[in-house]
Scaffold this active site. Structure first.
Site, PDB file in Angstrom:
ATOM      1  N   LYS A 110       3.360  -4.700  -7.578  1.00 51.62           N
ATOM      2  CA  LYS A 110       3.449  -3.166  -7.624  1.00 51.62           C
ATOM      3  C   LYS A 110       2.292  -2.823  -8.404  1.00 51.62           C
ATOM      4  O   LYS A 110       1.784  -1.462  -8.147  1.00 51.62           O
ATOM      5  CB  LYS A 110       4.783  -2.759  -8.499  1.00 51.62           C
ATOM      6  CG  LYS A 110       6.136  -2.968  -7.514  1.00 51.62           C
ATOM      7  CD  LYS A 110       7.102  -2.528  -8.086  1.00 51.62           C
ATOM      8  CE  LYS A 110       8.483  -2.674  -6.997  1.00 51.62           C
ATOM      9  NZ  LYS A 110       8.647  -3.972  -6.429  1.00 51.62           N
TER      10      LYS A 110
HETATM   11  C1  LIG Z   1       9.448  -4.400  -5.608  1.00 57.18           C
HETATM   12  C2  LIG Z   1       9.326  -5.686  -5.130  1.00 57.18           C
HETATM   13  C3  LIG Z   1       9.631  -6.359  -3.945  1.00 57.18           C
HETATM   14  C4  LIG Z   1      10.136  -5.441  -2.988  1.00 57.18           C
HETATM   15  O1  LIG Z   1       9.203  -4.479  -2.352  1.00 57.18           O
HETATM   16  P1  LIG Z   1       9.804  -3.278  -1.417  1.00 57.18           P
HETATM   17  O2  LIG Z   1       8.547  -2.527  -1.214  1.00 57.18           O
HETATM   18  O3  LIG Z   1      10.583  -2.608  -2.359  1.00 57.18           O
HETATM   19  O4  LIG Z   1      10.321  -3.904  -0.289  1.00 57.18           O
HETATM   20  C5  LIG Z   1       9.550  -7.821  -3.640  1.00 57.18           C
HETATM   21  N1  LIG Z   1       9.232  -8.548  -4.455  1.00 57.18           N
HETATM   22  C6  LIG Z   1       8.765  -8.214  -6.037  1.00 57.18           C
HETATM   23  C7  LIG Z   1       8.293  -8.853  -6.977  1.00 57.18           C
HETATM   24  C8  LIG Z   1       8.979  -6.796  -6.280  1.00 57.18           C
HETATM   25  O5  LIG Z   1       8.523  -6.223  -7.410  1.00 57.18           O
END
Ligand SMILES: *Cc1c(COP(=O)(O)O)cnc(C)c1O
Length: 464
Positions: A110
């Site tokens: 993120k």
């Molecule tokens: C947010 C997240 C995901 C999922 O991603 P999306 O965009 O919501 O599908 C997977 N792994 C981690 C570690 C995350 O923080």
């Protein structure tokens, strides 16, 4: 570039409006009116650095609302906080290629989007001398990445709700040890869903929203999706140099469908992706949708990959808009079915269309854990989310898939310790915050209490 809402009636919106608003007022998600075509430019982009590539990819989506120099400056600043020069390097293992998206300040993918979004917000409000007050709820990764994206920024504050005692100690420390005066961690006496409901209620109070210039950072913000397109291009170029003959397949551990939707856009933009593997844990709504054509909400299970413990995948609506022929009336109909009956169905043809992009694979806890153990034996440590992606790739049976690794194993060490008997090491660029001072407000889980707290803190913050 102009944007439209998936539930709109043809009104169009500027890039700035889309970034600042997050969600359209009609409840829909913003999508670009047209997808820029890069197919004739692929060759020219192949040897660019991550930052140069980001600028090229963002430009058509931003249009003339920001100059190229400004975009360059924002991109440079955003990725200077990453510990790897390549930003998102690939580790080639014997049977898969691991695309490491966790080298940012909070060790999850993120950061790639939220480091940029924080700088973008700052740029967009600068000219207007405005303020922006971000409100969000988190079960872990989004909260810390968003806080690191805006900490210390002038004119921006952030209020991040988390369920008290229900997020991992590492994630809690990561957020509450940020002492900047514009950061407000709020531990609510309730669940993650209570937090989400409070946020929804506050945003639905449009007077309050407008009066306090509220903004959102959740995964439906268009700028987050846009930022995530870059690493698909970068990884594809690296992979093709190493394996020119092999098909290009990505495996994506999926929750809210934001990460994999960026991959879908990359393909639409002309990147020759053969398939996107949509990997789910036991929360398999998208696996069921892509195998049966029925999107049906079931109960949420708690797993070792909590960022994927989701039953409503918000960004899926953007893809749905496309397979429904970009018909917003049809999207509105599906969404009203969803709220009335907790489900909607795709036609045979729509399902076929969806399957031409995605292969869905469901991975249970046992499979995920054995994958962590197996790769640890080979000398590579996967976090539980990344392990779901790698297991799915092997189960799908493609040769040498690029597996997106979405978090550093230390963030989710409980499962890692259990699977390997070993405590993952803290990366050297991350400060040990176990003994650091923390700052966090604790309140009961009600909308009125949260609103009152925001008003009080904002008065204090902006009086100075
Ligand atoms: C947010 C997240 C995901 C999922 O991603 P999306 O965009 O919501 O599908 C997977 N792994 C981690 C570690 C995350 O923080």
């Amino acid at each position: 570039m102009e944007y439209i809402s998936t539930r709109g009636d043809g009104e169009s919106y500027s890039f700035k409006k889309v970034v600042m608003e997050g969600l359209a007022r009609d409840g829909g998600l913003f999508v670009p009116q047209t997808i820029p075509d890069f197919s004739s430019r692929i060759k020219d982009l192949e040897n660019l650095s991550y930052q140069e590539l980001a600028v090229e990819i963002f430009q058509p989506f931003i249009g003339d609302e920001l100059s190229k120099e400004t975009i360059q400056k924002l991109v440079e600043k955003s990725y200077s906080t990453f510990s790897d020069d390549e930003v998102t390097p690939i580790s080639y293992l014997d049977d898969v290629a691991v695309l490491e998206l966790f080298h940012g300040p909070t060790l999850a993918f993120k950061d790639v989007a939220l480091q940029f979004l924080g700088n973008l917000f700052e740029e967009l409000i600068k000219g207007d001398n405005a303020t922006l007050n971000i409100l969000g709820a988190t079960s872990g990764d989004t909260g810390s990445a968003a806080i690191y994206g805006v900490r210390g920024k002038k004119g921006i504050s952030i209020f991040m709700l988390h369920p008290k005692g229900k997020i991992s100690p590492f994630q809690e420390k990561q957020m509450t040890t940020v002492l900047d005066e514009n950061v407000f961690n709020i531990a609510i006496d309730g669940t993650f869903d209570d937090g989400q409901n409070i946020i929804k209620a506050v945003f639905n109070d449009l007077d309050f929203k407008d009066k306090h210039n509220l903004g959102a950072v959740n995964s439906i913000n268009w700028a987050r999706v846009m930022a995530q397109i870059v690493y698909y291009f970068k990884a594809a170029f690296d992979f093709k140099k190493k394996f020119p003959q092999k098909p290009l397949v990505f495996s994506v551990p999926t929750g809210n469908f934001g990460d994999i939707y960026a991959g879908y856009l990359a393909k639409k933009m002309g990147l020759p992706i053969d398939k996107l593997i949509l990997a789910t844990n036991e929360n398999d709504i998208l696996f069921r949708t892509l195998t049966t054509g029925k999107y049906k909400i079931e109960k949420v299970f708690e797993t070792y990959s909590p960022a994927m413990d989701i039953q409503i995948s918000s960004n899926f609506e953007r893809f749905l808009f496309d397979i429904l022929g970009r018909d917003s009336a049809a999207v509105r109909e599906k969404m009203s079915d969803l709220s009335a009956k907790k489900e909607f169905s795709l036609s045979e043809a729509q399902l076929k269309d969806a399957q031409s992009f995605f292969k869905a694979v469901r991975i249970d806890t046992k499979e995920m854990m054995s994958s962590i153990t197996a790769y640890h034996k080979k000398g590579y440590l996967l976090d539980p989310h990344s392990a779901v992606g790698v297991s799915a790739a092997l189960k799908a049976g493609f040769d040498n898939t690029v597996c997106l690794s979405t978090a550093h194993p230390i963030k989710f060490n409980e499962a890692v310790v259990k699977a390997t008997g070993e405590q993952p090491a803290l990366p050297s660029h991350i400060e040990d915050f176990s003994e650091k001072e923390t700052k966090c407000l604790e309140v009961s889980a009600t909308t009125e209490v949260v609103k009152a707290l925001m008003v009080e803190k904002l008065e204090m913050l902006y009086q100075k």
